[in-house]
Design a protein around this motif. Structure first.
Motif, PDB file in Angstrom:
ATOM      1  N   LYS A 270       0.805  -1.118  -0.080  1.00 39.50           N
ATOM      2  CA  LYS A 270       0.004   0.001  -0.088  1.00 39.50           C
ATOM      3  C   LYS A 270       0.807   1.283  -0.090  1.00 39.50           C
ATOM      4  O   LYS A 270       1.951   1.335   0.546  1.00 39.50           O
ATOM      5  N   PRO A 271       0.375   2.341  -0.729  1.00 40.12           N
ATOM      6  CA  PRO A 271       1.218   3.543  -0.876  1.00 40.12           C
ATOM      7  C   PRO A 271       1.718   4.113   0.674  1.00 40.12           C
ATOM      8  O   PRO A 271       1.145   3.809   1.865  1.00 40.12           O
ATOM      9  N   LEU A 272       3.115   4.207   0.687  1.00 39.83           N
ATOM     10  CA  LEU A 272       3.890   4.752   1.963  1.00 39.83           C
ATOM     11  C   LEU A 272       2.950   5.707   2.847  1.00 39.83           C
ATOM     12  O   LEU A 272       2.702   6.641   2.153  1.00 39.83           O
ATOM     13  N   GLY A 273       2.685   5.563   3.774  1.00 38.41           N
ATOM     14  CA  GLY A 273       2.086   6.283   4.883  1.00 38.41           C
ATOM     15  C   GLY A 273       0.323   6.336   4.710  1.00 38.41           C
ATOM     16  O   GLY A 273      -0.023   7.255   5.237  1.00 38.41           O
ATOM     17  N   GLU A 274      -0.014   5.575   3.814  1.00 34.70           N
ATOM     18  CA  GLU A 274      -1.556   5.628   3.688  1.00 34.70           C
ATOM     19  C   GLU A 274      -2.150   5.055   4.824  1.00 34.70           C
ATOM     20  O   GLU A 274      -1.867   3.694   5.507  1.00 34.70           O
ATOM     21  N   VAL A 275      -2.936   5.824   5.581  1.00 32.26           N
ATOM     22  CA  VAL A 275      -3.988   5.046   6.749  1.00 32.26           C
ATOM     23  C   VAL A 275      -4.931   4.493   6.400  1.00 32.26           C
ATOM     24  O   VAL A 275      -6.133   4.823   5.540  1.00 32.26           O
ATOM     25  N   SER A 276      -5.291   3.085   6.852  1.00 34.34           N
ATOM     26  CA  SER A 276      -6.358   2.294   6.544  1.00 34.34           C
ATOM     27  C   SER A 276      -7.216   1.852   7.612  1.00 34.34           C
ATOM     28  O   SER A 276      -6.259   1.379   8.690  1.00 34.34           O
ATOM     29  N   VAL A 277      -8.534   2.201   7.701  1.00 40.73           N
ATOM     30  CA  VAL A 277      -9.126   1.637   9.040  1.00 40.73           C
ATOM     31  C   VAL A 277     -10.439   1.207   8.733  1.00 40.73           C
ATOM     32  O   VAL A 277     -11.020   1.717   7.670  1.00 40.73           O
TER      33      VAL A 277
ATOM     34  N   ASP B  28      12.404  -5.328   5.486  1.00 42.45           N
ATOM     35  CA  ASP B  28      12.879  -4.493   6.441  1.00 42.45           C
ATOM     36  C   ASP B  28      11.907  -3.336   6.603  1.00 42.45           C
ATOM     37  O   ASP B  28      11.443  -2.701   5.529  1.00 42.45           O
ATOM     38  N   PHE B  29      11.340  -3.069   8.009  1.00 46.42           N
ATOM     39  CA  PHE B  29      10.322  -1.843   8.075  1.00 46.42           C
ATOM     40  C   PHE B  29      11.073  -0.676   7.532  1.00 46.42           C
ATOM     41  O   PHE B  29      12.138  -0.418   7.744  1.00 46.42           O
ATOM     42  N   PRO B  30      10.296   0.240   6.442  1.00 46.40           N
ATOM     43  CA  PRO B  30      10.837   1.577   5.981  1.00 46.40           C
ATOM     44  C   PRO B  30      11.096   2.702   7.010  1.00 46.40           C
ATOM     45  O   PRO B  30       9.984   2.970   7.792  1.00 46.40           O
ATOM     46  N   ASP B  31      12.230   2.990   7.235  1.00 47.14           N
ATOM     47  CA  ASP B  31      12.554   4.046   8.166  1.00 47.14           C
ATOM     48  C   ASP B  31      11.656   5.373   7.800  1.00 47.14           C
ATOM     49  O   ASP B  31      11.065   6.058   8.847  1.00 47.14           O
ATOM     50  N   ALA B  32      11.109   5.552   6.526  1.00 47.87           N
ATOM     51  CA  ALA B  32      10.244   6.760   6.044  1.00 47.87           C
ATOM     52  C   ALA B  32       9.009   6.733   6.977  1.00 47.87           C
ATOM     53  O   ALA B  32       8.269   7.664   6.753  1.00 47.87           O
ATOM     54  N   LEU B  33       8.859   5.647   7.288  1.00 48.04           N
ATOM     55  CA  LEU B  33       7.161   5.625   8.100  1.00 48.04           C
ATOM     56  C   LEU B  33       7.444   5.818   9.411  1.00 48.04           C
ATOM     57  O   LEU B  33       6.129   6.255   9.901  1.00 48.04           O
TER      58      LEU B  33
END
Length: 383
Positions: free
Chosen positions: A164-171, A359-364
């Motif tokens: 999913k797009p980096l930083g997209e919040v889904s809920v 690897d978890f993206p640091d940018a997140l």
């Protein structure tokens, strides 16, 4: 251990955690490091021994208000990491291949911000939970004798979501992740010579009927409660011995539903099927369950708060049309207050969870920290 925590960046925090993963139930050093960092951040009190190695840092305001909890997971996975990174796991056959290092770094980054600007009302609790991967940790935390010290009015957690797009919040409201459990069926017959199988009780046919029956069960149950799945994961008959008619067999399956009541119905139907087929061939039977996860259901008020926080930060926000098929033991914590789990996009090119190269993206990290801090501040008005 006494490194200057407040001078570390969230990425540096994650890299230290990533390099030293520990398996579920063995998170001793991770918990110790987290507790030390929470102390350096000025936590009002630190609660340890929650469900094993669980740690919670409490940041108290001076005015009355709600207790707001944020959860991260301590444990890694039994995987040999293949990612060529400077912070690669130093522990053989253990890696943070699900991103729990990133989830912890988000909460610890939040702790740094709370050190600078403590909450004004109520309490903010940062919970670092053990044994999420086995489905045991959250329940054991809730059942811990010390849980009442941190029992929340509101509780939140996030999970990163590759693809999913980096930083997209889904809920979404209601079911967010599925209930699941592992089923183990052992059939006990009687070995005999392969030339005289009639002198024994071979479980082969019963094993095949059970495999076929389990696969058909979802179509035989009502479908008004959302997803119902049975995934066959393992079957074994006897041993490799051409002179022997086997006397033992084993079947394993993962049951998965969107609803806890439907899980109970599916589990009961699975057991009834297995027992009937064993009885048909005069076989003994043993049934065990493992990796039991209840469904995570999001409270509407908690979902509304997440959406408000994301919009106020101009974060991309989507509503999930259906629950995620994977399971999360956060459901035990969500049921203790107004709780919700959200997902944060980890990028379209991010490798899948549990992949040895993930690897978890640091940018997140900053995205997660900002969202959680905004939720802290939103709940200040509740006071």
């Amino acid at each position: 251990m006494n490194e200057a925590f407040l001078s570390l960046t969230p990425a540096q925090i994650r890299h230290r955690l990533h390099a030293a993963p520990e398996l579920s139930g063995q998170e001793t050093e991770t918990a110790r490091r987290v507790a030390d960092w929470l102390e350096q951040a000025g936590a009002t009190r630190i609660v340890t021994g929650l469900g094993g190695h669980g740690v919670a840092g409490v940041f108290a305001g001076t005015l009355p208000g709600p207790r707001v909890m944020f959860r991260a997971e301590l444990d890694g996975l039994p995987i040999d990491e293949t990612a060529e990174i400077a912070w690669k796991s130093t522990c053989e056959h253990v890696a943070h291949s699900c991103g729990h290092d990133g989830h912890m770094a988000v909460l610890l980054g939040l702790a740094q911000r709370l050190a600078e600007q403590p909450p004004t009302h109520g309490e903010t609790v940062l919970l670092f939970q053990p044994s999420e991967e086995t489905g045991r940790g959250a329940r054991e935390v809730v059942e811990s004798s010390r849980f009442e010290e941190i029992a929340p009015d509101h509780v939140y957690a996030l999970h990163n979501l590759p693809g999913k797009p980096l930083g997209e919040v889904s809920v979404r409201e209601g079911a967010m992740t599925c209930a699941s459990r592992g089923l183990i069926i052992r059939l006990n017959g009687l070995c005999a010579h392969a030339a005289h199988p009639e002198q024994g009780r071979n479980p082969a046919l019963a094993m095949c009927r059970i495999l076929q029956g389990l696969k058909r069960l979802p179509q035989q149950l009502p479908d008004d409660q959302g997803l119902v799945m049975v995934t066959l994961i393992h079957a074994r008959l006897g041993e490799i011995a051409f002179g022997t008619s086997p006397g033992q067999a084993e079947v394993m399956a993962t049951l998965r539903t969107e609803d806890d009541a439907m899980m109970r119905a599916l589990a009961e139907a699975s057991v009834a099927l297995a027992r009937a087929e064993a009885e048909e061939d005069d076989l003994g039977i043993e049934i065990d369950w493992c990796d039991v996860f209840q469904a995570t259901r999001n409270h509407p008020a908690a979902v509304a708060s997440i959406r408000e926080a994301a919009r106020s930060l101009d974060m991309p926000l989507t509503a999930l049309p259906e629950a995620h098929r994977w399971s999360e033991d956060f459901g035990w914590l969500a049921a203790q207050g107004q709780g919700a789990l959200l997902t944060l996009g980890a990028g379209e090119r991010c490798l899948p969870l549990h992949n040895p190269g993930y690897d978890f993206p640091d940018a997140l990290l900053d995205t997660g920290i900002a969202l959680f801090e905004r939720l802290v501040r939103l709940h200040q008005s509740d006071g």
